[in-house]
Design a protein around this motif. Sequence first.
Motif, PDB file in Angstrom:
ATOM      1  N   ILE A 151       0.858  -1.194   0.000  1.00  0.00           N
ATOM      2  CA  ILE A 151       0.000   0.000   0.000  1.00  0.00           C
ATOM      3  C   ILE A 151       0.888   1.235   0.000  1.00  0.00           C
ATOM      4  N   THR A 153       0.755   5.741  -0.456  1.00  0.00           N
ATOM      5  CA  THR A 153       0.309   7.073  -0.860  1.00  0.00           C
ATOM      6  C   THR A 153       1.544   7.787  -1.384  1.00  0.00           C
ATOM      7  N   ARG A 159      -0.182  12.281   4.498  1.00  0.00           N
ATOM      8  CA  ARG A 159      -0.680  12.994   5.680  1.00  0.00           C
ATOM      9  C   ARG A 159      -1.902  13.862   5.391  1.00  0.00           C
ATOM     10  N   GLY A 161      -4.937  12.061   4.836  1.00  0.00           N
ATOM     11  CA  GLY A 161      -6.063  11.142   5.028  1.00  0.00           C
ATOM     12  C   GLY A 161      -6.273  10.152   3.894  1.00  0.00           C
ATOM     13  N   GLY A 163      -4.258   7.725   2.966  1.00  0.00           N
ATOM     14  CA  GLY A 163      -3.853   6.378   3.375  1.00  0.00           C
ATOM     15  C   GLY A 163      -5.004   5.653   4.053  1.00  0.00           C
ATOM     16  N   SER A 188       5.595  -1.615   7.323  1.00  0.00           N
ATOM     17  CA  SER A 188       6.646  -0.613   7.535  1.00  0.00           C
ATOM     18  C   SER A 188       6.241   0.246   8.731  1.00  0.00           C
TER      19      SER A 188
HETATM   20  N1  ACO Z   1       4.590  10.610  11.155  1.00  0.00           N
HETATM   21  C1  ACO Z   1       3.737  10.274  12.143  1.00  0.00           C
HETATM   22  N2  ACO Z   1       2.532   9.696  11.922  1.00  0.00           N
HETATM   23  C2  ACO Z   1       2.192   9.442  10.650  1.00  0.00           C
HETATM   24  C3  ACO Z   1       3.025   9.772   9.563  1.00  0.00           C
HETATM   25  C4  ACO Z   1       4.274  10.388   9.853  1.00  0.00           C
HETATM   26  N3  ACO Z   1       5.139  10.756   8.877  1.00  0.00           N
HETATM   27  N4  ACO Z   1       2.419   9.399   8.425  1.00  0.00           N
HETATM   28  C5  ACO Z   1       1.241   8.857   8.782  1.00  0.00           C
HETATM   29  N5  ACO Z   1       1.096   8.878  10.129  1.00  0.00           N
HETATM   30  C6  ACO Z   1      -0.023   8.347  10.903  1.00  0.00           C
HETATM   31  C7  ACO Z   1      -0.889   9.394  11.503  1.00  0.00           C
HETATM   32  O1  ACO Z   1      -1.449   8.884  12.688  1.00  0.00           O
HETATM   33  C8  ACO Z   1      -1.955   9.541  10.457  1.00  0.00           C
HETATM   34  O2  ACO Z   1      -3.158   9.994  10.938  1.00  0.00           O
HETATM   35  P1  ACO Z   1      -3.365  11.567  11.298  1.00  0.00           P
HETATM   36  O3  ACO Z   1      -2.755  12.365  10.166  1.00  0.00           O
HETATM   37  O4  ACO Z   1      -4.839  11.695  11.400  1.00  0.00           O
HETATM   38  O5  ACO Z   1      -2.648  11.765  12.583  1.00  0.00           O
HETATM   39  C9  ACO Z   1      -2.122   8.125   9.977  1.00  0.00           C
HETATM   40  O6  ACO Z   1      -0.819   7.562  10.019  1.00  0.00           O
HETATM   41  C10 ACO Z   1      -2.676   7.977   8.570  1.00  0.00           C
HETATM   42  O7  ACO Z   1      -2.397   9.094   7.793  1.00  0.00           O
HETATM   43  P2  ACO Z   1      -2.944   9.231   6.308  1.00  0.00           P
HETATM   44  O8  ACO Z   1      -2.785  10.643   5.886  1.00  0.00           O
HETATM   45  O9  ACO Z   1      -4.299   8.631   6.212  1.00  0.00           O
HETATM   46  O10 ACO Z   1      -1.952   8.249   5.543  1.00  0.00           O
HETATM   47  P3  ACO Z   1      -0.977   8.576   4.306  1.00  0.00           P
HETATM   48  O11 ACO Z   1      -1.773   9.023   3.128  1.00  0.00           O
HETATM   49  O12 ACO Z   1       0.129   9.433   4.727  1.00  0.00           O
HETATM   50  O13 ACO Z   1      -0.471   7.093   3.961  1.00  0.00           O
HETATM   51  C11 ACO Z   1       1.024   5.270   4.147  1.00  0.00           C
HETATM   52  C12 ACO Z   1       0.043   6.191   4.897  1.00  0.00           C
HETATM   53  C13 ACO Z   1       0.298   4.597   2.975  1.00  0.00           C
HETATM   54  C14 ACO Z   1       1.557   4.188   5.056  1.00  0.00           C
HETATM   55  C15 ACO Z   1       2.181   6.183   3.614  1.00  0.00           C
HETATM   56  O14 ACO Z   1       2.895   6.665   4.704  1.00  0.00           O
HETATM   57  C16 ACO Z   1       3.131   5.512   2.650  1.00  0.00           C
HETATM   58  O15 ACO Z   1       2.813   5.319   1.487  1.00  0.00           O
HETATM   59  N6  ACO Z   1       4.381   5.183   3.111  1.00  0.00           N
HETATM   60  C17 ACO Z   1       5.413   4.630   2.269  1.00  0.00           C
HETATM   61  C18 ACO Z   1       5.094   3.220   1.825  1.00  0.00           C
HETATM   62  C19 ACO Z   1       4.775   2.310   2.992  1.00  0.00           C
HETATM   63  O16 ACO Z   1       5.512   2.240   3.962  1.00  0.00           O
HETATM   64  N7  ACO Z   1       3.645   1.575   2.883  1.00  0.00           N
HETATM   65  C20 ACO Z   1       3.180   0.616   3.878  1.00  0.00           C
HETATM   66  C21 ACO Z   1       3.997  -0.630   3.790  1.00  0.00           C
HETATM   67  S1  ACO Z   1       3.256  -1.982   4.655  1.00  0.00           S
HETATM   68  C22 ACO Z   1       2.301  -2.758   3.453  1.00  0.00           C
HETATM   69  O17 ACO Z   1       2.428  -2.450   2.322  1.00  0.00           O
HETATM   70  C23 ACO Z   1       1.290  -3.787   3.856  1.00  0.00           C
END
Ligand code: ACO
Length: 286
Positions: A151, A153, A159, A161, A163, A188
């Motif tokens: 998965i 974003t 950040r 919403g 994800g 991750s």
């Molecule tokens: N620091 C702290 N908390 C964070 C951060 C950050 N950098 N990023 C996300 N969060 C937390 C927060 O609690 C956040 O909620 P909030 O903003 O209401 O506080 C919550 O995660 C979700 O935030 P979203 O905005 O909905 O998520 P986002 O669009 O940023 O996507 C994702 C999350 C997909 C994990 C993204 O960080 C990403 O793509 N990362 C790189 C790839 C990755 O690691 N993917 C997951 C691998 S595991 C797997 O694939 C099964």
Amino acid sequence: TQNQTEISRVRNFEKIHMGRDEIEPWYFSPYPEELTETGVIYLCETCLSYFGSEFQLRRHRKKCQLLHPPGNEIYRDQDVSFFEIDGKRQRTYCRNLCLLSKVFLDHKTVYYDVDPFLFYCMTTTDQHGHHIVGYFSKEKESADGFNVACILTLPQYQRKGYGKLLIQFSYELSKREGRLGHPEKPLSDLGLLGYRGYWEEAIVDLLVDGDLKVSSVDEIASTLAMTVNDVLHTLSYLNMLKISKNNHVIVLTNAILERHSARKAKEQLKGKRQIDPARLQWKPPV
Ligand code: ACO
Ligand code: ZN
């Protein structure tokens, strides 16, 4: 050796040009060396083909036929759409997507064999058309009950919403399948944060605002299409699980209720992106 693994994880180029965005890579991704050598990769925003120069990209854009990800649009709500893409039918697109996502995923192997997967691509639209925001992949058949393999974003959209929207979508598919689902482990660090956030909100919303009188871990799991294990972990992480006479008792602590109402107030003010299950045009593939 340790050293070699370290080296292979290091990012191997400086920049990706994609539509109006310039993105910094996080990790290694096996793009062709003649492209990574120059340091900058130019991506076609719609078909995700990669080029070594802006000139080549522009030439390609003149003849690129795609206006949005290939496959079926199975969901649309205002500016948000989801496309379901079969890895076997759209190999090139899905390989391009995997190459791009590897740039931001450290712990996963890139699957060159995209055939066993479906890809769910989320876009937002504006006056210029569709822009890919993120995606998740899903095995067509998962013996372990995984509803998400990878998965992502894209960093320029993180950040906000999106994800949680992707995660919610993956559980809506599991609900339609009548199965409990869970993401492929290991997650991750960011994946864990994203899932924890989603799980907490889904469970607490169900307990506080749900019209159903849900009271057991099993009921929560089946209502949300989550595994019992993920429900238990979330509840205990949130200190919501007490053991009484050998039974699990779920408690809504003051701290949880306060967080919940603070979040609701914020959502009322700012609005919250949510998947509307009624807009999902999808039946499980047979
Ligand atoms: N620091 C702290 N908390 C964070 C951060 C950050 N950098 N990023 C996300 N969060 C937390 C927060 O609690 C956040 O909620 P909030 O903003 O209401 O506080 C919550 O995660 C979700 O935030 P979203 O905005 O909905 O998520 P986002 O669009 O940023 O996507 C994702 C999350 C997909 C994990 C993204 O960080 C990403 O793509 N990362 C790189 C790839 C990755 O690691 N993917 C997951 C691998 S595991 C797997 O694939 C099964
Ligand atoms: Zn293209």
